[in-house]
Scaffold this active site. Structure first.
Site, short mmCIF file in Angstrom:
data_model
loop_
_atom_site.label_atom_id
_atom_site.label_comp_id
_atom_site.label_asym_id
_atom_site.label_seq_id
_atom_site.Cartn_x
_atom_site.Cartn_y
_atom_site.Cartn_z
CB CYS A 130 -0.93 -0.01 1.22
SG CYS A 130 -1.94 1.48 1.35
CB CYS A 133 -0.73 2.45 3.99
SG CYS A 133 -2.32 1.85 3.39
CG ASP A 134 3.05 1.29 4.47
OD1 ASP A 134 2.53 1.72 5.51
OD2 ASP A 134 2.92 0.12 4.07
#
Length: 304
Positions: A130, A133-134
């Site tokens: 992701c 997300c990261d």
């Protein structure tokens, strides 16, 4: 006793819950995480009507707000099984059992793993699925993105906002992503490509990923590429383990339905990415959710 339990709060599940609740049905929306599903892992959505561009998490919240407005109940739960008892269904979670006249399965799918050495070991320490997300954790690093479809290339482009360089590794000699996405990627000075190759191992130290071992499928040559992180987009796996023994899935695990979203079990419907189909998009998920919401109402009326 609910009229319908919708399992999964992605765009398909939320739309089904919206349509059912607007028909004055008693609706429970069961979700094991944050509403939105894969939309929460998408940086920008540019192909959803009504929005020139919108962040995935923002669209998720807008959909969820609409669902709550019409009285849908929400609950957290990881579904273990569904039982068809004729007059009604039981949805069994890890710590509770719910009853309903109908069930809509909208559990979606997960990113497939490479299954190579180092992938599990460095999960959360440089291995990610992701970018949204990261991505911010990888500022000024050289990153590897594995895959050649829309998700892989779009997320690779997104990562260039943070990374010093993004290298896309693809097992074929050309990308599968839409041409407009390919054009953006090829024009991005921070992006480069390694063709006809696969990642065989992920290497690192005690702290994080340091590189990957890559094999060229045509020449057999094995090389080491330095990297501070690897983002993997190599396909999807349906989240259907609780339903495998119910007879509604095909050998690959995808749920089979007709055009009205009906499974082989009367009163059980399936929608969204969990279905056996070609196109998995927010627009198709929303359309299927609307169909299922209407079909649930008809089923209950006909079996009252």
């Amino acid at each position: 006793m609910y009229d319908v339990i919708v399992i999964g709060a992605g765009p398909a599940g939320m739309t089904a819950a919206l349509y059912a609740s607007r028909s004055n049905l008693k609706v429970l929306l069961l979700e094991r995480g944050a509403p939105g599903g894969q939309m929460n892992n998408t940086a920008e959505v540019e192909n959803y009507p009504g929005f020139e561009s919108i962040m995935g998490p923002e669209l998720s919240q807008k959909m969820f707000d609409s669902v709550e407005k019409f009285g849908t109940e929400n609950a957290y739960g990881i579904v273990q099984d569904i039982k068809d008892l004729g007059t009604h269904k039981e949805v069994i979670t890890e710590d509770q059992t719910f009853e309903a006249k109908t069930v809509v399965i909208a559990t979606g799918c997960n990113h497939r793993k490479l299954g190579v050495p180092g992938e599990e070991e460095y999960a959360g320490r440089g291995v990610s699925y992701c970018a949204v997300c990261d991505g911010a954790f990888f500022r000024n690093k050289r990153l590897i993105v594995v895959g050649g479809g829309d998700s892989a290339v779009e997320e690779a482009i997104y990562l260039t906002n943070f990374a010093a360089e993004v290298v896309v590794v693809h097992r074929r000699d050309q990308l599968r992503a839409q041409k407009i996405i390919q054009d953006r990627a090829f024009a991005n000075e921070k992006m480069s490509f390694i063709w006809d190759s696969v990642v065989e191992e992920i290497h690192g130290n005690d702290m994080a990923v340091t590189g990957v071992q890559i094999k060229n499928l045509k020449t057999g040559e094995v090389t080491e590429e330095a990297a501070g992180g690897i983002f993997i987009y190599v396909g999807l796996e349906p989240l259907t383990e609780p339903f495998i023994n119910s007879g509604i899935t095909n050998p690959a695990g995808w749920v089979e339905t007709d055009t009205e979203m009906k499974t082989s079990i009367p009163g059980v419907f399936a929608i969204g990415d969990v279905r056996n189909k070609d196109l998995r998009q927010i627009t198709t998920a929303v359309g299927e959710g609307g169909i299922a919401g209407q079909q649930v109402y008809k089923y209950i009326e006909e079996n009252a």
